[in-house]
Design a protein around this motif. Sequence first.
Motif, PDB file in Angstrom:
ATOM      1  N   TYR A  66      40.676  31.271  38.405  1.00 60.47           N
ATOM      2  CA  TYR A  66      41.078  31.756  40.214  1.00 60.47           C
ATOM      3  C   TYR A  66      42.229  31.912  39.614  1.00 60.47           C
ATOM      4  O   TYR A  66      43.058  32.608  40.289  1.00 60.47           O
ATOM      5  N   CYS A  67      42.599  30.663  39.762  1.00 54.73           N
ATOM      6  CA  CYS A  67      44.434  30.572  38.963  1.00 54.73           C
ATOM      7  C   CYS A  67      44.720  31.945  38.071  1.00 54.73           C
ATOM      8  O   CYS A  67      46.071  32.267  38.483  1.00 54.73           O
ATOM      9  N   VAL A  68      44.494  31.395  36.927  1.00 56.70           N
ATOM     10  CA  VAL A  68      44.945  32.808  35.921  1.00 56.70           C
ATOM     11  C   VAL A  68      44.534  34.222  36.497  1.00 56.70           C
ATOM     12  O   VAL A  68      45.339  35.238  36.355  1.00 56.70           O
ATOM     13  N   ARG A  69      43.660  34.355  37.196  1.00 63.37           N
ATOM     14  CA  ARG A  69      43.605  35.933  37.310  1.00 63.37           C
ATOM     15  C   ARG A  69      44.320  36.035  38.751  1.00 63.37           C
ATOM     16  O   ARG A  69      45.387  36.767  38.540  1.00 63.37           O
ATOM     17  N   GLU A  70      44.742  35.601  39.351  1.00 59.07           N
ATOM     18  CA  GLU A  70      45.812  35.258  40.803  1.00 59.07           C
ATOM     19  C   GLU A  70      47.100  35.377  40.153  1.00 59.07           C
ATOM     20  O   GLU A  70      47.633  36.332  40.248  1.00 59.07           O
ATOM     21  N   VAL A  71      47.741  34.706  39.463  1.00 58.30           N
ATOM     22  CA  VAL A  71      48.380  34.885  38.540  1.00 58.30           C
ATOM     23  C   VAL A  71      49.154  36.279  37.810  1.00 58.30           C
ATOM     24  O   VAL A  71      49.567  36.818  38.055  1.00 58.30           O
ATOM     25  N   THR A  72      48.137  36.445  37.232  1.00 62.70           N
ATOM     26  CA  THR A  72      48.154  37.809  36.530  1.00 62.70           C
ATOM     27  C   THR A  72      48.241  38.758  37.325  1.00 62.70           C
ATOM     28  O   THR A  72      48.688  39.519  37.409  1.00 62.70           O
ATOM     29  N   ARG A  73      47.351  38.334  38.766  1.00 59.28           N
ATOM     30  CA  ARG A  73      47.013  40.060  39.587  1.00 59.28           C
ATOM     31  C   ARG A  73      48.850  40.604  40.348  1.00 59.28           C
ATOM     32  O   ARG A  73      48.850  41.256  40.369  1.00 59.28           O
ATOM     33  N   ASP A  74      49.118  39.173  40.311  1.00 57.67           N
ATOM     34  CA  ASP A  74      50.295  38.866  40.789  1.00 57.67           C
ATOM     35  C   ASP A  74      51.588  39.578  39.970  1.00 57.67           C
ATOM     36  O   ASP A  74      52.125  40.647  40.542  1.00 57.67           O
ATOM     37  N   ALA A  75      51.389  38.979  39.016  1.00 58.40           N
ATOM     38  CA  ALA A  75      52.541  39.546  37.495  1.00 58.40           C
ATOM     39  C   ALA A  75      52.164  40.872  37.692  1.00 58.40           C
ATOM     40  O   ALA A  75      53.200  41.658  37.309  1.00 58.40           O
ATOM     41  N   VAL A  76      51.401  41.249  37.284  1.00 61.55           N
ATOM     42  CA  VAL A  76      50.567  43.128  37.307  1.00 61.55           C
ATOM     43  C   VAL A  76      50.933  43.949  38.381  1.00 61.55           C
ATOM     44  O   VAL A  76      51.646  44.603  38.498  1.00 61.55           O
ATOM     45  N   ASN A  77      50.690  43.419  39.554  1.00 56.49           N
ATOM     46  CA  ASN A  77      51.621  44.273  40.493  1.00 56.49           C
ATOM     47  C   ASN A  77      53.216  44.107  40.960  1.00 56.49           C
ATOM     48  O   ASN A  77      53.822  45.551  40.949  1.00 56.49           O
ATOM     49  N   ARG A  78      53.784  43.131  40.329  1.00 54.07           N
ATOM     50  CA  ARG A  78      55.054  43.395  40.591  1.00 54.07           C
ATOM     51  C   ARG A  78      55.847  44.325  39.409  1.00 54.07           C
ATOM     52  O   ARG A  78      56.438  44.856  39.058  1.00 54.07           O
ATOM     53  N   ALA A  79      55.070  44.436  37.711  1.00 58.11           N
ATOM     54  CA  ALA A  79      55.241  45.374  36.795  1.00 58.11           C
ATOM     55  C   ALA A  79      55.191  46.462  37.671  1.00 58.11           C
ATOM     56  O   ALA A  79      56.135  47.218  36.324  1.00 58.11           O
TER      57      ALA A  79
END
Length: 103
Positions: A66-79
């Motif tokens: 869940y940590c990896v998924r949420e950090v990834t989603r946050d970064a993807v959305n910021r891109a």
Amino acid sequence: MIRLLAIAIAALMTTAAATSASAGEITVKVAGRNAPVVHAEIVDAAKKLCQEDLVGVPDAADVAVYCVREVTRDAVNRAKSRELVAFDKAQARSTYFMRVASR
């Protein structure tokens, strides 16, 4: 155009015994690169950040994905890249699994 994407984690992990919080940042180059390559680097960076954040957390193996998924989603959305967002949504849950070191 965004040339670099810095992903940061400031996750608050709550367990029955204690609360842990830490922050980290890793920069991933985005400009001129295709979505699968950028996504793979973001996931790798998220795994490193979550690994650091989950050290000593009793339920780390359960919450790591869940940590990896949420950090990834946050970064993807910021891109702010439609292609990257679509690629991320198409990924299976297994993309975010990581091994958690125990102490």
